[in-house]
Design a protein around this motif. Structure first.
Motif, PDB file in Angstrom:
ATOM      1  N   ARG A 174      43.468  52.515  54.972  1.00  0.00           N
ATOM      2  CA  ARG A 174      42.105  53.004  54.718  1.00  0.00           C
ATOM      3  C   ARG A 174      41.925  54.438  55.221  1.00  0.00           C
TER       4      ARG A 174
ATOM      5  N   ALA B 231      52.694  44.389  46.757  1.00  0.00           N
ATOM      6  CA  ALA B 231      51.466  44.498  45.944  1.00  0.00           C
ATOM      7  C   ALA B 231      50.232  44.189  46.786  1.00  0.00           C
ATOM      8  N   ASP B 232      50.316  43.173  47.644  1.00  0.00           N
ATOM      9  CA  ASP B 232      49.186  42.846  48.511  1.00  0.00           C
ATOM     10  C   ASP B 232      48.984  43.915  49.581  1.00  0.00           C
TER      11      ASP B 232
ATOM     12  N   ARG C 120      47.018  47.046  48.626  1.00  0.00           N
ATOM     13  CA  ARG C 120      45.576  46.938  48.428  1.00  0.00           C
ATOM     14  C   ARG C 120      44.820  47.769  49.466  1.00  0.00           C
ATOM     15  N   THR C 121      45.402  47.885  50.661  1.00  0.00           N
ATOM     16  CA  THR C 121      44.714  48.569  51.760  1.00  0.00           C
ATOM     17  C   THR C 121      45.584  49.602  52.477  1.00  0.00           C
TER      18      THR C 121
ATOM     19  N   ASP D 214      42.369  36.822  42.611  1.00  0.00           N
ATOM     20  CA  ASP D 214      41.356  37.832  42.262  1.00  0.00           C
ATOM     21  C   ASP D 214      40.348  37.281  41.256  1.00  0.00           C
TER      22      ASP D 214
ATOM     23  N   ASP E 164      39.108  42.520  49.849  1.00  0.00           N
ATOM     24  CA  ASP E 164      40.390  43.139  49.492  1.00  0.00           C
ATOM     25  C   ASP E 164      41.462  42.084  49.223  1.00  0.00           C
ATOM     26  N   MET E 165      41.464  41.033  50.049  1.00  0.00           N
ATOM     27  CA  MET E 165      42.506  40.023  49.972  1.00  0.00           C
ATOM     28  C   MET E 165      42.023  38.716  49.344  1.00  0.00           C
TER      29      MET E 165
END
Length: 382
Positions: A220, A266-267, A270-271, A327, A371-372
């Protein structure tokens, strides 16, 4: 910092006083340290991931520097005078060796010149403690390690042991400002920053034979550190720091937050953003994902399926209950639980099925990780 020897005579006198210690290769090079060999491999001391990513020349300097750092040498001499290469090797050691807690990861490089020709380099490391303090600190670290490992399943898989380490670190460390990214801050103190969490996790995983690396990047928009680990041969990401969340407005952890254990790339992305200075493998398997392993990843929302999972958590005496939705399913789950009011009926049904150990007269506390796709609930036992 440069030390200049403008006269050839000065070099000749130095050689004479030193008993002609220069090697034949150095004499052939006009007194300069010859370049590291292009085919150097050396012997690796256990699993040291960053070392494997280095060029042969950098590995050669890495091994020279490492020997001096282990001995806590004030100066490490006779280095090939390439400051960039030395800095690369030092940085790799700092990533690979959390157990070198007495080394601050910094130091000074001094290059000796003959005219404009660099002859050799000396590295002067910065240490955070003397030998006596180091011994006392090692004893504290050893005890912390013993206490942690005693909580792990002795016959468990890599996944089981790594999850136990993740949980132990989260439950026994506090995120707080410190002046270094050393394991000392957590294992001989009370807590530390992300680098302390990542190095402590790396150190403990090594104690049970699990290969792990210290990785840096951004999370972030802020500098961050976490781990790359190979659990039962499969690479995945572990972020122990983010596994130790703090309740908004307070200082107490509500963790562990298991959404940051066993991540695919990939996960993670996300952040997080991975620092490209060290190449890393793609982590594509979710075999070590906590929610997959625990049967808590749902592709769709089902009241009965969620109630059954919640009942098992209550019966097991878990302090928190976390579930992850894909998702596509996450918005539907949030709408049902929070917009249509299914949260309290869910808890009542699960609590009754588990023998009613919860006190449901007050508020239910929960957190959402959009996010997750993770929902976490605090379980209010009577």
């Amino acid at each position: 910092m440069k030390r200049l020897l403008p006269l050839l005579l000065a070099l000749a006198l130095t050689l004479g006083l030193a008993g002609c210690e220069f090697s034949l290769d150095r004499l052939k090079s006009g007194g300069a340290v010859p370049p590291p060999p292009d085919d150097y491999a050396g012997e690796q001391d256990g699993f040291r991931y960053t070392r494997t990513t280095l060029t042969p020349q950098a590995r050669y300097l890495y091994d020279q520097l490492l020997a001096g750092l282990k001995d806590q040498a004030a100066e490490i001499t006779d280095l090939y005078p390439d400051t960039d290469l030395i800095q690369t090797a030092v940085g790799a050691i700092y990533r690979d060796y959390p157990e070198l807690f007495w080394f601050a990861g910094t130091g000074q490089i001094e290059v000796t010149y003959l005219g404009k020709k660099p002859l050799e380099a000396t590295y002067q490391p910065t240490y955070t403690m003397d030998a006596q303090q180091r011994q006392a600190t090692q004893a504290q670290i050893d005890q912390w390690t013993t206490d942690c490992l005693a909580t792990l399943p002795q016959e468990g898989s890599d996944y089981d042991k790594a999850l136990g380490i993740y949980t132990y670190v989260v439950e026994h460390a506090d995120y707080q400002a410190v002046d270094s990214n050393s394991i000392v801050n957590i294992m001989a103190g009370e807590g530390g920053l992300c680098g302390c969490y990542a190095k402590t996790t790396q150190y403990l995983l090594a104690q049970v034979g699990i290969d792990a690396a210290y990785i840096t990047g951004q999370a972030r928009g802020e500098s961050h550190a976490w781990n790359l680990a190979w659990l039962d041969g499969t690479p995945c990401w572990i972020d122990t720091t983010w596994g130790d969340p703090v309740v908004t407005g307070g200082s107490d952890s509500q963790g562990p937050a298991y959404e940051y254990f066993g991540l695919t790339t990939a996960d993670l992305l996300r952040t997080h953003t991975i620092d490209e200075s060290v190449p890393v493998p793609a982590c594509t398997s979710d075999a070590n994902n906590y929610f997959v392993r625990q049967g808590l990843l749902f592709p769709s929302y089902s009241f009965d399926a969620l109630a059954s999972a919640l009942q098992r958590a209550i019966a097991a005496g878990e302090s928190t209950f976390s579930v992850r939705y894909t998702d596509e399913a996450y918005p539907a789950a949030c709408a049902a639980l929070f917009d249509r009011g299914e949260l309290h009926p869910l808890f009542r049904q699960a609590n009754e099925a588990a023998g009613s150990p919860l006190n449901l007269t007050g508020s239910l506390w929960y957190s959402r990780n959009q996010d997750m796709g993770v929902l976490t609930f605090l379980l209010p036992y009577a």
